[in-house]
Scaffold this motif. Structure first.
Motif, short mmCIF file in Angstrom:
data_model
loop_
_atom_site.label_atom_id
_atom_site.label_comp_id
_atom_site.label_asym_id
_atom_site.label_seq_id
_atom_site.Cartn_x
_atom_site.Cartn_y
_atom_site.Cartn_z
N UNK A 143 0.93 -1.07 -0.03
CA UNK A 143 -0.04 0.03 -0.02
C UNK A 143 0.87 1.17 0.19
N UNK A 144 2.09 1.07 0.57
CA UNK A 144 3.08 2.12 0.46
C UNK A 144 3.45 2.67 -0.74
N UNK A 145 3.62 1.53 -1.57
CA UNK A 145 3.98 1.66 -2.82
C UNK A 145 3.10 2.20 -3.86
N UNK A 146 1.69 2.05 -3.33
CA UNK A 146 0.49 2.40 -4.22
C UNK A 146 0.23 4.06 -3.99
N UNK A 147 0.62 4.25 -2.53
CA UNK A 147 0.54 5.77 -2.38
C UNK A 147 1.54 6.44 -3.07
N UNK A 148 2.76 5.85 -3.02
CA UNK A 148 3.97 6.69 -3.66
C UNK A 148 3.34 7.06 -5.23
N UNK A 149 3.02 5.85 -5.57
CA UNK A 149 2.63 6.03 -7.23
C UNK A 149 1.42 7.25 -7.49
N UNK A 179 8.75 -0.17 13.78
CA UNK A 179 9.25 -1.43 13.38
C UNK A 179 10.33 -0.89 12.47
N UNK A 180 11.41 0.07 12.80
CA UNK A 180 12.47 0.76 11.96
C UNK A 180 11.94 0.78 10.62
N UNK A 181 10.89 1.27 10.30
CA UNK A 181 10.62 1.51 8.77
C UNK A 181 10.09 2.85 8.85
N UNK A 182 10.79 3.41 7.46
CA UNK A 182 9.99 4.64 7.14
C UNK A 182 10.00 4.79 5.70
N UNK A 183 8.84 4.38 5.25
CA UNK A 183 8.36 4.40 4.01
C UNK A 183 8.72 5.43 3.17
N UNK A 184 8.31 6.82 3.74
CA UNK A 184 8.76 7.98 3.16
C UNK A 184 10.46 8.13 2.93
N UNK A 185 11.32 7.25 3.39
CA UNK A 185 12.71 7.64 3.25
C UNK A 185 12.92 6.41 2.02
N UNK A 186 12.28 5.40 1.86
CA UNK A 186 12.54 4.51 0.76
C UNK A 186 11.63 4.89 -0.45
N UNK A 187 10.79 5.47 -0.44
CA UNK A 187 9.98 5.70 -1.67
C UNK A 187 9.84 7.41 -1.95
N UNK A 188 10.49 7.71 -3.21
CA UNK A 188 10.68 9.16 -3.44
C UNK A 188 9.40 10.07 -3.32
#
Ligand SMILES: N[C@@H](CCC(=O)N[C@@H](CS)C(=O)NCC(=O)O)C(=O)O
Length: 204
Positions: A143-149, A179-188
């Motif tokens: 879902x993070x990828x879909x928001x990124x798109x 959970x040591x995850x930052x989706x906004x740092x992985x997905x431009x």
């Protein structure tokens, strides 16, 4: 009005950010409830929130509201400016559509991962399930990828303007740190949007 709040917990944070965006944080008396110390499970707090969850808003006439989005709807009604939930039927529907996607398809999935995998959550999620954690993690990442798109071609999450949907996604992305995850740092594109939200400080 009394707002029962647990700092660092995402659902109460959503309400506090919403109220801050309205410039009305001083309209409520904040009562802190420690989830980690299980203060939300006391008989006294269950009288406020029968499902033993935070946030809860108690109005001056004694009415109790215990769902974060319902609390935001109430604030939207009594503090109409700036509008954060849609000004006409089309905007209202678009903002609700995206806000529900963020909450149900991203935040709840992430919460399933966190609750089933993090040792800190073991006393609250009994029993924890590694299978459920893995399934939820996969869904949250997808879902993070879909928001990124989506954010590649949109400045805001919904209706081309700042709304509750931005607040819900901002809180959710920030909470992923547990959970040591930052989706906004992985997905431009998510990163561009997150930076803009942070800079905005949710001033409305
Ligand atoms: N659907 C509720 C969910 C509230 C909720 O799950 N709050 C969490 C904190 S973010 C909680 O109270 N957890 C306590 C527990 O799971 O025992 C809402 O949107 O307000």
């Amino acid at each position: 009005m009394k707002l029962y709040h647990s700092p660092m917990a995402p659902n109460p944070d959503r309400v506090v950010h919403f109220l801050r965006a309205k410039g009305k944080l001083d309209a409520v008396e904040i009562v802190e409830v420690s989830i980690m110390q299980q203060e939300h499970k006391t008989d006294q707090y269950r009288e406020v929130s029968p499902f033993a969850q935070v946030p809860a808003l108690v109005l001056d006439d004694g009415t109790k509201l215990t769902e974060s989005r319902a609390i935001c709807t109430y604030f939207e009604g009594i503090f109409p400016e700036p509008n954060l939930m849609g000004a006409d039927p089309k905007e209202k529907a678009l903002i609700e559509m995206w806000d529900r996607r963020v909450e149900l398809m991203f935040f709840i999935q992430f919460a399933g991962w966190f609750r089933n995998a993090h040792p800190m959550m073991a006393p609250l999620e009994v029993p924890q399930s590694p299978e459920a954690a893995a399934k939820s993690e996969k869904a949250a990442r997808r879902m993070a990828e879909r928001f990124n798109e989506h954010l590649a071609t949109h400045e805001f999450v919904a209706a081309d303007r700042f709304s509750i949907a931005d607040i819900t996604l901002y809180i959710s992305c920030g909470f992923c740190r547990v959970m040591q995850w930052a989706p906004h740092r992985e997905l431009p594109h998510l990163g561009r949007w997150y930076g803009a939200m942070k800079e905005r400080g949710f001033a409305g």
